[in-house]
Design an enzyme around this catalytic site. Structure first.
Site, PDB file in Angstrom:
ATOM      1  N   LYS A 137      -5.163 -11.631  -5.642  1.00 19.17           N
ATOM      2  CA  LYS A 137      -6.327 -12.028  -4.842  1.00 19.17           C
ATOM      3  C   LYS A 137      -7.550 -11.185  -5.222  1.00 19.17           C
ATOM      4  O   LYS A 137      -7.406 -10.036  -5.651  1.00 19.17           O
ATOM      5  CB  LYS A 137      -6.024 -11.919  -3.340  1.00 19.17           C
ATOM      6  CG  LYS A 137      -5.995 -10.520  -2.788  1.00 19.17           C
ATOM      7  CD  LYS A 137      -5.994 -10.535  -1.262  1.00 19.17           C
ATOM      8  CE  LYS A 137      -6.061  -9.086  -0.766  1.00 19.17           C
ATOM      9  NZ  LYS A 137      -6.147  -8.923   0.662  1.00 19.17           N
TER      10      LYS A 137
ATOM     11  N   LYS B 185     -11.615  -5.918  -2.911  1.00 13.00           N
ATOM     12  CA  LYS B 185     -12.735  -4.977  -2.967  1.00 13.00           C
ATOM     13  C   LYS B 185     -12.350  -3.706  -3.711  1.00 13.00           C
ATOM     14  O   LYS B 185     -13.195  -2.967  -4.173  1.00 13.00           O
ATOM     15  CB  LYS B 185     -13.208  -4.639  -1.562  1.00 13.00           C
ATOM     16  CG  LYS B 185     -12.119  -4.085  -0.669  1.00 13.00           C
ATOM     17  CD  LYS B 185     -12.534  -4.159   0.787  1.00 13.00           C
ATOM     18  CE  LYS B 185     -11.296  -4.159   1.658  1.00 13.00           C
ATOM     19  NZ  LYS B 185     -11.348  -5.033   2.780  1.00 13.00           N
TER      20      LYS B 185
ATOM     21  N   LYS C  40       0.814  -1.224   0.000  1.00 13.20           N
ATOM     22  CA  LYS C  40       0.000   0.000   0.000  1.00 13.20           C
ATOM     23  C   LYS C  40       0.844   1.267   0.000  1.00 13.20           C
ATOM     24  O   LYS C  40       0.342   2.339  -0.344  1.00 13.20           O
ATOM     25  CB  LYS C  40      -0.970  -0.007   1.187  1.00 13.20           C
ATOM     26  CG  LYS C  40      -2.074  -1.022   0.993  1.00 13.20           C
ATOM     27  CD  LYS C  40      -3.189  -0.894   2.001  1.00 13.20           C
ATOM     28  CE  LYS C  40      -4.317  -1.847   1.630  1.00 13.20           C
ATOM     29  NZ  LYS C  40      -5.258  -2.063   2.692  1.00 13.20           N
TER      30      LYS C  40
HETATM   31  P1  TYM Z   1     -10.873  -7.540   5.060  1.00 15.48           P
HETATM   32  O1  TYM Z   1     -11.992  -6.641   5.440  1.00 15.48           O
HETATM   33  O2  TYM Z   1      -9.949  -7.111   3.995  1.00 15.48           O
HETATM   34  O3  TYM Z   1     -11.419  -8.949   4.673  1.00 15.48           O
HETATM   35  C1  TYM Z   1     -12.331  -9.656   5.503  1.00 15.48           C
HETATM   36  C2  TYM Z   1     -11.996 -11.137   5.498  1.00 15.48           C
HETATM   37  O4  TYM Z   1     -12.037 -11.631   4.168  1.00 15.48           O
HETATM   38  C3  TYM Z   1     -10.831 -12.318   3.873  1.00 15.48           C
HETATM   39  N1  TYM Z   1     -10.507 -12.131   2.439  1.00 15.48           N
HETATM   40  C4  TYM Z   1     -10.278 -13.135   1.597  1.00 15.48           C
HETATM   41  N2  TYM Z   1     -10.285 -14.469   1.765  1.00 15.48           N
HETATM   42  C5  TYM Z   1     -10.037 -15.222   0.680  1.00 15.48           C
HETATM   43  N3  TYM Z   1      -9.779 -14.715  -0.548  1.00 15.48           N
HETATM   44  C6  TYM Z   1      -9.765 -13.392  -0.763  1.00 15.48           C
HETATM   45  N4  TYM Z   1      -9.533 -12.916  -1.985  1.00 15.48           N
HETATM   46  C7  TYM Z   1     -10.016 -12.523   0.338  1.00 15.48           C
HETATM   47  N5  TYM Z   1     -10.087 -11.176   0.478  1.00 15.48           N
HETATM   48  C8  TYM Z   1     -10.376 -10.962   1.784  1.00 15.48           C
HETATM   49  C9  TYM Z   1      -9.784 -11.683   4.759  1.00 15.48           C
HETATM   50  O5  TYM Z   1      -8.692 -12.550   4.973  1.00 15.48           O
HETATM   51  C10 TYM Z   1     -10.568 -11.418   6.008  1.00 15.48           C
HETATM   52  O6  TYM Z   1     -10.595 -12.580   6.825  1.00 15.48           O
HETATM   53  N6  TYM Z   1      -7.455  -6.856   8.599  1.00 15.48           N
HETATM   54  C11 TYM Z   1      -8.708  -7.498   8.319  1.00 15.48           C
HETATM   55  C12 TYM Z   1      -9.849  -7.080   9.220  1.00 15.48           C
HETATM   56  C13 TYM Z   1      -9.572  -7.200  10.683  1.00 15.48           C
HETATM   57  C14 TYM Z   1      -9.547  -8.398  11.436  1.00 15.48           C
HETATM   58  C15 TYM Z   1      -9.307  -8.003  12.773  1.00 15.48           C
HETATM   59  C16 TYM Z   1      -9.691  -9.741  11.096  1.00 15.48           C
HETATM   60  C17 TYM Z   1      -9.359  -6.176  11.549  1.00 15.48           C
HETATM   61  N7  TYM Z   1      -9.198  -6.658  12.806  1.00 15.48           N
HETATM   62  C18 TYM Z   1      -9.204  -8.938  13.808  1.00 15.48           C
HETATM   63  C19 TYM Z   1      -9.596 -10.680  12.136  1.00 15.48           C
HETATM   64  C20 TYM Z   1      -9.345 -10.273  13.459  1.00 15.48           C
HETATM   65  C21 TYM Z   1      -9.117  -7.122   6.895  1.00 15.48           C
HETATM   66  O7  TYM Z   1      -8.739  -6.113   6.375  1.00 15.48           O
HETATM   67  O8  TYM Z   1     -10.032  -7.925   6.366  1.00 15.48           O
END
Ligand code: TYM
Length: 328
Positions: free
Chosen positions: A192, A195, A111
């Site tokens: 991957k 969004k 990023k």
């Molecule tokens: P975020 O909001 O980007 O994504 C939410 C969840 O979706 C999973 N994910 C994917 N899994 C498989 N293939 C993909 N292409 C894909 N894109 C997204 C992510 O791995 C995630 O599980 N940092 C985290 C949010 C967060 C969090 C936490 C998660 C903040 N605090 C504490 C667990 C525990 C995030 O940005 O997820």
């Protein structure tokens, strides 16, 4: 019973990657565990946000949580910024982290690439995430594969603090799905599904119309061999589609390979469109029902109160062990 915690960022584009990598696991875990699921709006502001849109997206994701099957009678559902312990603990963890380890995070490197200066919140993002997890004495964190490094740094921080001070934190484990842990972009299966990608046909969002789903899948990149076989290295496109099909239809990849032996990509894709539309239809219907309801607000309010009660206990322990405050 194990304590489970996870979070999703509020965006309007919750996609199949989020669903298969994370949300589907959230639902599966809630019967046998004590689950806490959060909408991480404070993580969202690490990049610029329009305030009105952010709040709408927070409610969108909350409604989607319920629509995919998270049951507020079994699980706690709440918005991160409604519980002040996340920010408090984040600071304590920040003071026990190093710029070196944060600089090595691939998500930060990606990023901030080619930028002279990056927002500090992007740099300390993994610390806030560690605070989310440690605040609830979490045993298990269901996430997609892309979060592996963030889980690792959370474990490192907790272990470091436990060794330096009194034992303060539970060391959590990540829970990653083998199949479907990493859903790739439909237009470029080496990246991957994300969004933020510009091409809307690179992803399928949970609320997409059937015609959009059809278009995105039919356009998905495959290869010229024309054989439906799982081989991520040489056939990443069809392997990704097999992965998606497998998790949505609850059929093993081997079974699908056998089912489509001798058939072409066109047939396979047509069936995948059907499977996807069918899997997403009930989610969409439930979402429409609940998105603008008082019920949603009540669930989030009660969720925040229940989460806060747990968070306050952890913060009392943290303060005691660190010698913060008056000790009473
Ligand atoms: P975020 O909001 O980007 O994504 C939410 C969840 O979706 C999973 N994910 C994917 N899994 C498989 N293939 C993909 N292409 C894909 N894109 C997204 C992510 O791995 C995630 O599980 N940092 C985290 C949010 C967060 C969090 C936490 C998660 C903040 N605090 C504490 C667990 C525990 C995030 O940005 O997820």
């Amino acid at each position: 019973m194990k304590r489970v915690f996870s979070g999703v960022q509020p965006t309007g584009n919750i996609h199949l990657g989020n669903y298969l990598g994370a949300l589907k696991q959230f639902v599966e875990l809630q019967d046998d565990n004590e689950c806490i699921y959060c909408i991480v709006d404070m993580h969202a502001i690490t990049v610029p946000q329009d305030p009105k849109t952010l709040r709408e997206h927070t409610l969108d994701v909350a409604a989607l949580y319920l629509a995919v099957g998270i049951d507020p009678k079994k699980s706690i559902v709440f918005v991160q910024s409604d519980v002040s312990g996340h920010a408090e603990l984040s600071w304590v963890l920040t003071c026990n982290s190093y710029t070196g380890e944060l600089s090595r995070m691939t998500q930060f490197k990606d990023k901030s690439k080619n930028k002279e200066s990056a927002p500090t919140g992007l740099f300390t993002y993994p610390i806030l995430m560690a605070a989310d997890i440690l605040l609830y004495d979490t045993d298990v964190v269901p996430v997609g594969n892309d979060q592996k490094q963030h889980i690792e740094i959370c474990r490192d921080l907790a272990t470091r603090i436990n060794n330096k001070y009194e034992k303060t934190f539970v060391i959590p484990d990540g829970r990653f799905l083998k199949e479907g842990a990493r859903i790739m972009a439909l237009d470029d299966p080496t990246k991957k599904m994300s969004k933020s990608a510009e091409n809307i046909h690179s992803r399928i969002s949970l609320l997409d119309e059937p015609s959009k789903i059809k278009k995105s899948i039919m356009k998905a990149t495959t290869d010229s061999e024309g054989i439906i076989r799982f081989d991520v290295e040489n056939k990443p496109g069809i392997s990704n589609l097999l992965n998606i099909y497998s998790v949505l239809a609850d059929k093993s990849v081997e079974k699908l390979e056998a089912q489509y032996a001798g058939k072409g990509y066109g047939d396979f894709k047509k069936d995948l469109v059907e499977v996807t539309v069918e899997a997403l239809a009930p989610i969409k219907a439930r979402y429409e029902e609940i998105r603008h309801s008082d019920e949603l607000m009540d669930i989030l309010k009660e969720g925040a109160q229940r989460a806060d009660a747990i968070a306050q206990k952890t913060m009392a322990r943290v303060k005691k062990n660190f010698g913060l405050g008056l000790g009473r």
